[in-house]
Design a protein around this motif. Structure first.
Motif, PDB file in Angstrom:
ATOM      1  N   ARG A   2       6.840   3.720   4.393  1.00 23.96           N
ATOM      2  CA  ARG A   2       7.643   3.242   5.510  1.00 23.96           C
ATOM      3  C   ARG A   2       8.879   2.475   5.038  1.00 23.96           C
ATOM      4  NH1 ARG A   2       3.806   0.222   9.218  1.00 23.96           N
ATOM      5  NH2 ARG A   2       2.207   0.576   7.650  1.00 23.96           N
TER       6      ARG A   2
ATOM      7  N   HIS B 113      -2.094   8.509  10.493  1.00 22.90           N
ATOM      8  CA  HIS B 113      -0.809   8.141   9.892  1.00 22.90           C
ATOM      9  C   HIS B 113       0.237   9.223  10.133  1.00 22.90           C
ATOM     10  CE1 HIS B 113      -3.131   5.096   7.616  1.00 22.90           C
ATOM     11  NE2 HIS B 113      -1.996   4.453   7.616  1.00 22.90           N
TER      12      HIS B 113
ATOM     13  N   SER C 152       0.859  -1.184   0.000  1.00 17.41           N
ATOM     14  CA  SER C 152       0.000   0.000   0.000  1.00 17.41           C
ATOM     15  C   SER C 152       0.899   1.239   0.000  1.00 17.41           C
ATOM     16  CB  SER C 152      -0.905   0.015   1.232  1.00 17.41           C
ATOM     17  OG  SER C 152      -0.143   0.368   2.379  1.00 17.41           O
ATOM     18  N   TYR C 153       0.294   2.381  -0.251  1.00 12.29           N
ATOM     19  CA  TYR C 153       1.077   3.622  -0.269  1.00 12.29           C
ATOM     20  C   TYR C 153       1.790   3.857   1.056  1.00 12.29           C
ATOM     21  CZ  TYR C 153       2.299   8.522  -0.679  1.00 12.29           C
ATOM     22  OH  TYR C 153       2.991   9.706  -0.698  1.00 12.29           O
ATOM     23  N   GLY C 154       1.058   3.685   2.144  1.00 16.59           N
ATOM     24  CA  GLY C 154       1.636   3.902   3.473  1.00 16.59           C
ATOM     25  C   GLY C 154       2.770   2.930   3.756  1.00 16.59           C
ATOM     26  N   GLN C 155       2.601   1.690   3.304  1.00 18.53           N
ATOM     27  CA  GLN C 155       3.663   0.690   3.479  1.00 18.53           C
ATOM     28  C   GLN C 155       4.897   1.055   2.662  1.00 18.53           C
ATOM     29  OE1 GLN C 155       1.337  -2.729   2.302  1.00 18.53           O
ATOM     30  NE2 GLN C 155       0.894  -3.302   4.422  1.00 18.53           N
TER      31      GLN C 155
ATOM     32  N   MET D  16      -1.281  12.342   4.032  1.00 15.57           N
ATOM     33  CA  MET D  16      -1.567  11.368   5.094  1.00 15.57           C
ATOM     34  C   MET D  16      -2.753  11.820   5.928  1.00 15.57           C
ATOM     35  SD  MET D  16       1.939  10.143   6.855  1.00 15.57           S
ATOM     36  CE  MET D  16       3.295   9.462   5.918  1.00 15.57           C
ATOM     37  N   ASP D  17      -3.528  10.848   6.395  1.00 20.06           N
ATOM     38  CA  ASP D  17      -4.604  11.205   7.313  1.00 20.06           C
ATOM     39  C   ASP D  17      -3.979  11.480   8.698  1.00 20.06           C
ATOM     40  OD1 ASP D  17      -4.206   8.735   8.632  1.00 20.06           O
ATOM     41  OD2 ASP D  17      -5.618   7.740   7.296  1.00 20.06           O
TER      42      ASP D  17
ATOM     43  N   ALA E 251       2.478  14.730   3.569  1.00 24.03           N
ATOM     44  CA  ALA E 251       1.542  15.188   2.537  1.00 24.03           C
ATOM     45  C   ALA E 251       0.603  14.043   2.163  1.00 24.03           C
ATOM     46  CB  ALA E 251       2.313  15.671   1.308  1.00 24.03           C
TER      47      ALA E 251
HETATM   48  P1  ADP Z   1      -1.339   1.650   5.443  1.00 21.70           P
HETATM   49  O1  ADP Z   1      -1.456   0.434   4.585  1.00 21.70           O
HETATM   50  O2  ADP Z   1      -0.018   1.788   6.109  1.00 21.70           O
HETATM   51  O3  ADP Z   1      -2.494   1.848   6.363  1.00 21.70           O
HETATM   52  P2  ADP Z   1      -2.348   3.369   3.353  1.00 21.70           P
HETATM   53  O4  ADP Z   1      -1.950   2.880   2.033  1.00 21.70           O
HETATM   54  O5  ADP Z   1      -3.744   3.104   3.799  1.00 21.70           O
HETATM   55  O6  ADP Z   1      -1.323   2.888   4.461  1.00 21.70           O
HETATM   56  O7  ADP Z   1      -2.098   4.925   3.347  1.00 21.70           O
HETATM   57  C1  ADP Z   1      -1.407   5.615   4.363  1.00 21.70           C
HETATM   58  C2  ADP Z   1      -1.688   7.092   4.235  1.00 21.70           C
HETATM   59  O8  ADP Z   1      -1.203   7.561   2.980  1.00 21.70           O
HETATM   60  C3  ADP Z   1      -3.164   7.414   4.290  1.00 21.70           C
HETATM   61  O9  ADP Z   1      -3.296   8.512   5.160  1.00 21.70           O
HETATM   62  C4  ADP Z   1      -3.544   7.801   2.882  1.00 21.70           C
HETATM   63  O10 ADP Z   1      -4.463   8.853   2.881  1.00 21.70           O
HETATM   64  C5  ADP Z   1      -2.230   8.269   2.285  1.00 21.70           C
HETATM   65  N1  ADP Z   1      -2.121   7.954   0.837  1.00 21.70           N
HETATM   66  C6  ADP Z   1      -2.532   6.813   0.243  1.00 21.70           C
HETATM   67  N2  ADP Z   1      -2.286   6.842  -1.078  1.00 21.70           N
HETATM   68  C7  ADP Z   1      -1.680   8.047  -1.336  1.00 21.70           C
HETATM   69  C8  ADP Z   1      -1.150   8.681  -2.501  1.00 21.70           C
HETATM   70  N3  ADP Z   1      -1.171   8.103  -3.696  1.00 21.70           N
HETATM   71  N4  ADP Z   1      -0.589   9.916  -2.377  1.00 21.70           N
HETATM   72  C9  ADP Z   1      -0.544  10.503  -1.177  1.00 21.70           C
HETATM   73  N5  ADP Z   1      -1.011   9.958  -0.040  1.00 21.70           N
HETATM   74  C10 ADP Z   1      -1.591   8.754  -0.110  1.00 21.70           C
END
Ligand code: ADP
Ligand code: ADP
Length: 230
Positions: free
Chosen positions: A147, A174, A141-144, A170-171, A168
């Motif tokens: 990290r 996060h 995922s993006y968040g992963q 991020m909720d 930028a």
């Molecule tokens: P996790 O799997 O660690 O929970 P997520 O993929 O759900 O992570 O996303 C983590 C944070 O990154 C969320 O706050 C989300 O809004 C933000 N995010 C997800 N995709 C994007 C993107 N393409 N660009 C910027 N921020 C993003």
């Protein structure tokens, strides 16, 4: 103690965009420095100078008081000490698996396999990505990804870590987790620089703050001196 410094730094992109104008900025050892500015202010361009990716048009970057050298060997040394986490994790991840990706930098340093593995494990723990080590990076995922890209920089064990707009998009949850990670790194003695357009974050997180606008540093100092809370 000064560790990194921009002195009268100027930079112009090939299309003529003047991105930095006489930028002077000090980074002090062990501090948390925030660069606050809207999109296009020049924050990324400044960061690209801090580890020698860009060569200034005028002025200089100093590391521990000495102007940096742009010779290949010197740049490799500099990049061991100054790590950058880019805004877009996809620009930083390119190996088949998470473990391989984080190993890439340390392997390039010529460290033993044992040392590389030790560093990668520690970086996985620090970024809470241990469960992902065997995963292909394109399935994250993006968040992963974010990290894991941080883990790759941590595994280089730089003294200074620069984060370009780390929160930028991020909720709040996060964002908070991320800030906790930064604070942990800071408590371990790392020097941390981050850019943001989030005034509240810059104010509450930083030891010192610089405000950038259209390629210039408008002000810098302690947050309490620069901003007053409503
Ligand atoms: P996790 O799997 O660690 O929970 P997520 O993929 O759900 O992570 O996303 C983590 C944070 O990154 C969320 O706050 C989300 O809004 C933000 N995010 C997800 N995709 C994007 C993107 N393409 N660009 C910027 N921020 C993003
Ligand atoms: P920030 O990181 O604060 O958003 P940047 O350093 O990315 O700001 O951009 C500073 C200025 O340089 C902006 O005017 C931007 O449009 C311009 N710029 C950035 N990258 C390029 C590029 N590759 N070519 C031309 N202009 C660029």
């Amino acid at each position: 103690e000064l560790i990194l410094e921009a002195v009268d730094l100027e930079y112009c992109y090939p299309d003529g965009t003047s991105a930095l104008r006489k930028v002077n900025l000090e980074v002090r050892k062990g501090e948390k420095l925030a660069i606050l500015g809207s999109n296009g202010a020049g924050k990324s361009t400044l960061f690209m100078h801090f580890n020698g990716i860009y060569t200034p048009r005028a002025g200089s970057i100093k590391f521990q008081g000495q102007p940096i050298s742009y010779k290949k060997k010197a740049l490799i040394e500099l990049r061991k000490k100054v790590g950058i986490v880019f805004q877009d994790p996809d620009s930083q991840l390119f190996s088949a698996s998470v473990f391989q990706d984080i190993s890439f930098g340390p392997l390039n340093l010529g460290l033993s396999e044992e040392e590389v593995t030790k560093r990668v494990r520690q970086a996985l723990i620090d970024t809470e990505t241990t469960d992902l080590e065997g995963k292909p990076t394109h399935l994250l995922s993006y968040g992963q990804k974010k990290r894991v890209s941080i883990a790759g920089v941590l595994a280089m064990e730089p003294e200074i870590i620069i984060f370009d707009e780390p929160t930028a998009g991020m909720d709040p949850r996060h964002s908070l987790e991320f800030i906790q990670l930064l604070n942990k790194l800071s408590s371990e003695g790392k020097t941390i620089v981050l850019s943001t357009h989030d005034v509240d974050l810059a104010y509450s997180w930083s030891d010192r703050l610089a405000i950038m606008y259209r390629g210039e540093i408008l002000a810098h100092g302690f947050p309490g001196e620069l901003l007053t809370r409503p």
